[in-house]
Design an enzyme around this catalytic site. Structure first.
Site, mmCIF file in Angstrom:
data_model
loop_
_atom_site.group_PDB
_atom_site.id
_atom_site.type_symbol
_atom_site.label_atom_id
_atom_site.label_comp_id
_atom_site.label_asym_id
_atom_site.label_seq_id
_atom_site.Cartn_x
_atom_site.Cartn_y
_atom_site.Cartn_z
ATOM 1 N N THR A 235 1.538 62.532 38.431
ATOM 2 C CA THR A 235 1.015 62.528 37.067
ATOM 3 C C THR A 235 -0.195 63.470 36.964
ATOM 4 O O THR A 235 -0.127 64.529 36.158
ATOM 5 C CB THR A 235 0.849 61.304 36.447
ATOM 6 O OG1 THR A 235 1.792 60.259 36.569
ATOM 7 C CG2 THR A 235 0.577 61.282 35.102
ATOM 8 N N THR A 236 -0.886 63.430 37.681
ATOM 9 C CA THR A 236 -2.324 64.207 37.523
ATOM 10 C C THR A 236 -2.467 65.234 38.941
ATOM 11 O O THR A 236 -3.491 66.116 38.522
ATOM 12 C CB THR A 236 -3.508 63.172 37.549
ATOM 13 O OG1 THR A 236 -3.831 62.572 38.875
ATOM 14 C CG2 THR A 236 -3.503 62.141 36.714
ATOM 15 N N GLY B 49 -0.981 50.982 43.324
ATOM 16 C CA GLY B 49 0.193 51.885 42.694
ATOM 17 C C GLY B 49 0.298 53.168 43.848
ATOM 18 O O GLY B 49 -0.312 52.951 44.973
ATOM 19 N N ASP B 50 1.365 53.744 43.850
ATOM 20 C CA ASP B 50 1.866 54.828 44.573
ATOM 21 C C ASP B 50 2.173 54.440 46.083
ATOM 22 O O ASP B 50 2.085 54.957 46.994
ATOM 23 C CB ASP B 50 0.610 55.937 44.988
ATOM 24 C CG ASP B 50 -0.010 56.190 43.546
ATOM 25 O OD1 ASP B 50 1.199 56.760 42.594
ATOM 26 O OD2 ASP B 50 -1.030 56.579 43.446
ATOM 27 N N GLN C 272 2.484 51.354 38.204
ATOM 28 C CA GLN C 272 1.096 51.098 39.015
ATOM 29 C C GLN C 272 1.286 50.146 40.033
ATOM 30 O O GLN C 272 2.472 50.025 40.613
ATOM 31 C CB GLN C 272 0.109 50.977 37.836
ATOM 32 C CG GLN C 272 -0.394 51.874 36.995
ATOM 33 C CD GLN C 272 0.542 52.079 35.671
ATOM 34 O OE1 GLN C 272 0.834 51.066 35.218
ATOM 35 N NE2 GLN C 272 1.020 53.377 35.572
ATOM 36 N N ASN D 7 1.565 56.938 32.234
ATOM 37 C CA ASN D 7 0.400 57.230 33.202
ATOM 38 C C ASN D 7 1.257 57.090 34.680
ATOM 39 O O ASN D 7 0.635 57.406 35.691
ATOM 40 C CB ASN D 7 -0.712 56.116 33.165
ATOM 41 C CG ASN D 7 -0.148 54.711 32.989
ATOM 42 O OD1 ASN D 7 0.998 54.424 32.679
ATOM 43 N ND2 ASN D 7 -1.192 53.861 32.974
ATOM 44 N N LYS E 49 7.177 53.035 45.371
ATOM 45 C CA LYS E 49 8.400 52.183 44.475
ATOM 46 C C LYS E 49 9.381 52.783 43.865
ATOM 47 O O LYS E 49 10.593 52.278 43.817
ATOM 48 C CB LYS E 49 7.427 51.652 43.136
ATOM 49 C CG LYS E 49 6.563 50.533 43.551
ATOM 50 C CD LYS E 49 5.854 49.970 42.138
ATOM 51 C CE LYS E 49 5.228 50.970 41.265
ATOM 52 N NZ LYS E 49 3.807 51.539 41.869
ATOM 53 N N GLY E 50 9.170 54.089 43.717
ATOM 54 C CA GLY E 50 10.357 55.396 42.976
ATOM 55 C C GLY E 50 11.441 54.997 44.020
ATOM 56 O O GLY E 50 12.550 54.959 43.792
ATOM 57 N N ARG F 42 -5.242 61.417 46.443
ATOM 58 C CA ARG F 42 -5.482 60.055 46.567
ATOM 59 C C ARG F 42 -6.362 59.635 47.708
ATOM 60 O O ARG F 42 -6.371 60.113 48.779
ATOM 61 C CB ARG F 42 -4.068 59.244 46.636
ATOM 62 C CG ARG F 42 -3.143 59.531 45.586
ATOM 63 C CD ARG F 42 -1.950 58.797 46.070
ATOM 64 N NE ARG F 42 -0.911 58.946 45.058
ATOM 65 C CZ ARG F 42 0.529 59.456 45.395
ATOM 66 N NH1 ARG F 42 0.723 59.385 46.665
ATOM 67 N NH2 ARG F 42 1.089 59.656 44.137
ATOM 68 N N GLY G 108 4.285 57.650 37.209
ATOM 69 C CA GLY G 108 5.130 58.845 37.607
ATOM 70 C C GLY G 108 5.936 58.783 38.778
ATOM 71 O O GLY G 108 5.487 58.075 39.760
ATOM 72 N N HIS G 109 7.222 58.892 38.720
ATOM 73 C CA HIS G 109 8.067 59.024 39.956
ATOM 74 C C HIS G 109 8.960 60.095 39.966
ATOM 75 O O HIS G 109 9.555 60.571 39.023
ATOM 76 C CB HIS G 109 8.959 57.482 39.894
ATOM 77 C CG HIS G 109 9.095 57.064 38.508
ATOM 78 N ND1 HIS G 109 8.857 55.852 38.362
ATOM 79 C CD2 HIS G 109 9.871 57.584 37.522
ATOM 80 C CE1 HIS G 109 9.452 55.637 36.947
ATOM 81 N NE2 HIS G 109 9.794 56.747 36.737
ATOM 82 N N SER H 208 10.849 51.144 55.319
ATOM 83 C CA SER H 208 11.203 52.494 55.084
ATOM 84 C C SER H 208 10.418 53.600 56.005
ATOM 85 O O SER H 208 9.153 53.401 56.061
ATOM 86 C CB SER H 208 10.576 52.773 53.689
ATOM 87 O OG SER H 208 10.615 54.249 53.398
HETATM 88 P P1 IMP Z 1 -5.017 54.445 32.953
HETATM 89 O O1 IMP Z 1 -4.031 53.789 33.279
HETATM 90 O O2 IMP Z 1 -4.649 56.067 32.776
HETATM 91 O O3 IMP Z 1 -6.006 54.132 31.957
HETATM 92 O O4 IMP Z 1 -6.007 54.863 34.263
HETATM 93 C C1 IMP Z 1 -6.545 53.795 34.725
HETATM 94 C C2 IMP Z 1 -6.576 53.526 36.414
HETATM 95 O O5 IMP Z 1 -5.275 53.498 36.806
HETATM 96 C C3 IMP Z 1 -7.226 54.803 37.333
HETATM 97 O O6 IMP Z 1 -7.769 54.611 38.048
HETATM 98 C C4 IMP Z 1 -5.567 55.720 37.131
HETATM 99 O O7 IMP Z 1 -5.947 56.518 38.314
HETATM 100 C C5 IMP Z 1 -5.048 54.269 37.897
HETATM 101 N N1 IMP Z 1 -3.463 54.576 37.569
HETATM 102 C C6 IMP Z 1 -2.774 54.689 36.299
HETATM 103 N N2 IMP Z 1 -1.513 54.854 36.581
HETATM 104 C C7 IMP Z 1 -1.344 54.969 37.961
HETATM 105 C C8 IMP Z 1 -0.148 55.284 38.878
HETATM 106 O O8 IMP Z 1 1.057 55.345 38.580
HETATM 107 N N3 IMP Z 1 -0.577 55.488 40.052
HETATM 108 C C9 IMP Z 1 -1.780 55.045 40.541
HETATM 109 N N4 IMP Z 1 -2.867 54.754 39.930
HETATM 110 C C10 IMP Z 1 -2.556 54.755 38.403
#
Ligand code: IMP
Length: 442
Positions: A308-309, A20-21, A232, A46, A24-25, A313, A48-49, A425
């Site tokens: 998102t959080t 993820g990250d 993701q 979960n 893609k956005g 990273r 975020g973009h 990019s």
């Molecule tokens: P969950 O999707 O909240 O259950 O998290 C499970 C795992 O996926 C964790 O390690 C999260 O940090 C990771 N994760 C969930 N969504 C993202 C995302 O959008 N980007 C990167 N990691 C993600």
């Protein structure tokens, strides 16, 4: 009559090739300008973009990115999980910014996330202690658990009083027992309150709910351009990722079909979005991770903090064992290599081309966590393009104006994965993009 095999269906999927990250956005934003439908097929808020349209900046989590483009249909597919209250907040934000939500569609088969899912997510993480996954605590895992356990509530259920009451009566006492067992924060809600809350959603989201599989398939039949937007990344896939340090949905190629109701023989092109180095959030193995100062430098250079959080990273060198695994699982037909500019300034760039596990060399990503933990990266070290910082001339003149060292880096990836890097990019801006394909829909 024309045979079904001869018809070219203009569709395109974008999937993250790492954890993820990958940016893609930006790539979705670049390619969806010409799309008619943009479809999310897995995950929930979960993801975020950040989407920029003119002078407006949107931080979206549950809504598909295409929702802010007028004239598009933005579809939340059946493979997703939807937190309706958070979605309504996002919808209000988009409306307040003067955008329309006319194009929004939500699958009647998408499962809903409730407060008890969020509370259970936190409680399960606590229960796992040292083995916690590091989830986003948005209730994603518990909502998918209910889907598989056949006790989930789906978007289409909100219209049917009788079956809704049956479901809430069944589920709430069960969830309360579970929460007590896991010492989760109490939910404070009874089934009557939950029933009424869900009924209240009819007015806000009822008009957007429909059978999105029919909608997408009919759009494809009419030759409309459909873009499938992954959330993701491949390594977080419930089957093919670094289990159990994964999310709870199918982020790989097959997830497009199960998560939208579009058959595999209708998927034409899959773009793998690959960051020029590797990052991941949360726990789990990471073979090329850079520890200490080196990791912090790359984190800072790349602005590697979650939308998102807000979590920082973990960062490391490019891992082609990971990328090849992702490509195999997703069927990449093109690569979009992102954030190459973050690597400006390095004298040398190690790229992991294989692992050594217990004295043996392998190119294949193992299933066993303990094997991955024992894996040592085998690097091919390339010369960096230190001193180069001329994005503007490249943007004007294209691929050949990139520094030779960067082209060697890109071409190593292409050769290793046997997939062309059709998008390069080299900056956050939409213009900092080299598009070597141009006609994406034919
Ligand atoms: P969950 O999707 O909240 O259950 O998290 C499970 C795992 O996926 C964790 O390690 C999260 O940090 C990771 N994760 C969930 N969504 C993202 C995302 O959008 N980007 C990167 N990691 C993600």
């Amino acid at each position: 009559m024309e045979s079904a095999e001869c018809v070219i269906l203009p569709n395109l999927a974008i999937i993250g090739a790492q954890w993820g990250d990958e940016g893609k956005g930006k790539i979705t934003d670049y390619l969806d300008e010409t799309a008619d439908l943009i479809v999310r097929f897995q995950g929930g808020n979960n993801a975020g973009h950040t989407i920029t349209v003119g002078d407006k900046v949107f931080k979206l989590h549950g809504l598909p990115s295409g929702v802010v483009r007028e004239g598009n249909l933005a579809v939340i597919g059946n493979g997703t999980v939807v937190n309706v209250e958070d979605l309504i907040e996002e919808m209000d934000m988009v409306l307040k910014a003067g955008c329309s939500l006319e194009g929004l569609r939500i699958s009647d088969r998408a499962h809903l996330i409730f407060n008890y899912h969020k509370k259970l997510d936190g409680a399960e993480e606590k229960y796992r202690g040292r083995d916690a996954v590091g989830t986003t605590r948005k209730g994603i895992g518990p909502a998918y658990q209910d889907k598989i356990a056949r006790i989930g509530i789906r978007a289409g259920d909100i219209f049917d009083d009788e079956s809704l009451r049956e479901k809430t009566d069944l589920i709430l006492p069960y969830k309360k027992d579970l929460m007590e067992m896991l010492e989760a924060e109490r939910c404070g809600c009874d089934s009557e309150t939950l029933f009424n809350r869900i009924k209240g959603w009819r007015a806000k989201i009822g008009g957007y709910i429909c059978d999105t599989s029919v909608l997408i398939n009919e759009a494809l039949d009419e030759g409309k351009k459909v873009l499938f937007e992954g959330a993701q990344g491949a390594m977080l896939d419930i089957d093919h990722g670094t289990y159990p340090y994964v999310t709870s949905s199918s982020t790989c190629g097959g997830g497009i079909c199960t998560g939208t109701g579009v058959a595999p023989n209708r998927i034409e092109k899959v773009v793998g979005c690959l960051k020029a180095y590797t990052t991941r959030v949360g726990e789990g193995p990471f073979v090329t991770e850079l520890s200490g100062e080196e990791g912090c430098i790359l984190q800072k250079k790349g602005g590697e903090f979650g939308v998102t959080t807000g979590r920082g990273r973990r960062c490391g060198w490019l891992d082609l064992v990971v990328a090849e695994h992702a490509s195999r699982m997703c069927g990449f037909t093109s690569l979009a290599i992102t954030k190459l500019d973050v690597l400006n300034g390095y004298e040398e760039l190690p790229v992991c081309v294989a692992y050594e596990i217990d004295g043996k060399e392998t190119r294949y990503f193992p299933a066993s966590m303990s094997k991955i933990e024992r894996a040592k990266p085998i690097y091919k070290t390339l010369k960096g393009w230190k001193g180069w910082d001329d994005t503007a001339s490249v943007v004007k003149s294209g691929y050949d104006a990139l520094p030779k060292e960067m082209r060697i880096y890109i071409e190593l990836v292409e050769r290793h994965l046997k997939v062309p890097a059709d998008i390069i990019s080299i900056g956050p801006d939409r213009n900092d993009t080299i598009d070597r394909k141009k006609d994406w829909w034919n």
